[in-house]
Write an enzyme that holds these catalytic residues in place. Structure first.
Site, PDB file in Angstrom:
ATOM      1  N   GLY A  83       0.798  -1.214   0.000  1.00  0.00           N
ATOM      2  CA  GLY A  83       0.000   0.000   0.000  1.00  0.00           C
ATOM      3  C   GLY A  83       0.831   1.264   0.000  1.00  0.00           C
ATOM      4  O   GLY A  83       0.293   2.365  -0.039  1.00  0.00           O
ATOM      5  N   HIS A  84       2.164   1.113   0.039  1.00  0.00           N
ATOM      6  CA  HIS A  84       3.063   2.268   0.042  1.00  0.00           C
ATOM      7  C   HIS A  84       3.931   2.289  -1.212  1.00  0.00           C
ATOM      8  O   HIS A  84       5.000   2.903  -1.216  1.00  0.00           O
ATOM      9  CB  HIS A  84       3.974   2.233   1.272  1.00  0.00           C
ATOM     10  CG  HIS A  84       3.246   2.134   2.567  1.00  0.00           C
ATOM     11  ND1 HIS A  84       2.362   3.097   3.011  1.00  0.00           N
ATOM     12  CD2 HIS A  84       3.254   1.171   3.532  1.00  0.00           C
ATOM     13  CE1 HIS A  84       1.885   2.745   4.186  1.00  0.00           C
ATOM     14  NE2 HIS A  84       2.387   1.579   4.520  1.00  0.00           N
ATOM     15  N   HIS A 114      -0.318   5.617   7.727  1.00  0.00           N
ATOM     16  CA  HIS A 114      -1.480   4.737   7.871  1.00  0.00           C
ATOM     17  C   HIS A 114      -2.674   5.523   8.419  1.00  0.00           C
ATOM     18  O   HIS A 114      -3.566   4.957   9.036  1.00  0.00           O
ATOM     19  CB  HIS A 114      -1.176   3.567   8.812  1.00  0.00           C
ATOM     20  CG  HIS A 114       0.099   2.860   8.509  1.00  0.00           C
ATOM     21  ND1 HIS A 114       1.249   3.025   9.255  1.00  0.00           N
ATOM     22  CD2 HIS A 114       0.406   1.994   7.516  1.00  0.00           C
ATOM     23  CE1 HIS A 114       2.217   2.274   8.749  1.00  0.00           C
ATOM     24  NE2 HIS A 114       1.738   1.646   7.696  1.00  0.00           N
TER      25      HIS A 114
END
Length: 219
Positions: free
Chosen positions: A28-29, A190
């Site tokens: 997700g990064h 996050h």
């Protein structure tokens, strides 16, 4: 459980006489961390699920795949799950005879001390630590020397983020805490709370504030 490990295409030859550099974290990064695998950078990247630390078995598989006689350095961002799982994998690898060192990166300058039990979060400055460690390994330095260079780099780097919107988590409703015309200083990767909400400012003002924070003695 799926083991998701990205390796250098030449890892077999590289592991013979070079220290392996391994990092990873939740997906997700992107492009972190798979995008930083290559000559002079990472030997392997260990990928967890979205915003979740890689499992110990996946990290251990990466260590076994790329670590030769020179050993390996684990570069770990300062998040509890990453520290726990990479730490457990490192201890298990050592019990199997591998030489393993670990450097923890906590470069977030957004929140003033005290920063709680965990300390500063690991952010984009980790990439520079990857590069320093990768260059040291490519030059043929020993594991202790590569680890020392990476640790020195981690102590010198500082990061502060500025967000105009929050990140989106799959399957969850996106937070609306950042309204129109607002920005958040130091928003975590996050969606962890940052240092402050503020009205949008000209980029020159924002950069000046961020640099002042990064260069302050408490960072």
């Amino acid at each position: 459980m799926q083991v998701k490990v990205v390796l250098r295409s030449d890892h077999v030859s590289a592991m013979l006489d070079k220290v392996a550099i391994i990092s990873g974290g939740g997906s997700g990064h992107e492009p972190a961390h798979a995008g930083f695998v290559g000559e002079g950078m990472l030997s392997a990247a260990i990928c967890g699920e979205v915003f979740a630390s890689p499992q110990v078995d996946a990290i251990l598989a990466g260590i076994r795949a790329v670590t030769g006689p020179m050993g390996c350095l684990l570069i770990v961002k300062n998040y509890t799950g990453d520290r726990l799982n990479f730490g457990l994998a490192a201890e298990q690898a050592k019990s199997e005879g591998y030489k393993v060192e670990t450097v923890i990166v906590g470069d977030d300058c957004a929140l003033p001390p005290p920063r709680g039990i965990a300390g500063r979060r690991g952010l984009a400055g980790t990439i520079l630590v990857h590069k320093v460690a990768g260059a040291a390994a490519a030059a043929g330095l020993s594991l202790d020397e590569v680890a020392a260079e990476a640790k020195r780099a981690s102590e010198m780097v500082g990061t502060m983020g500025v967000a105009l919107s929050v990140c989106t988590l799959p399957g969850q409703v996106t937070s609306d805490r950042l309204g129109p015309g607002k920005m958040e200083l130091g928003l975590g990767i996050h969606n962890e709370p940052g240092a402050a909400l503020a009205d949008l400012q000209p980029v020159e003002v924002v950069v000046s504030h961020v640099l002042q924070q990064i260069l302050s003695p408490v960072c």
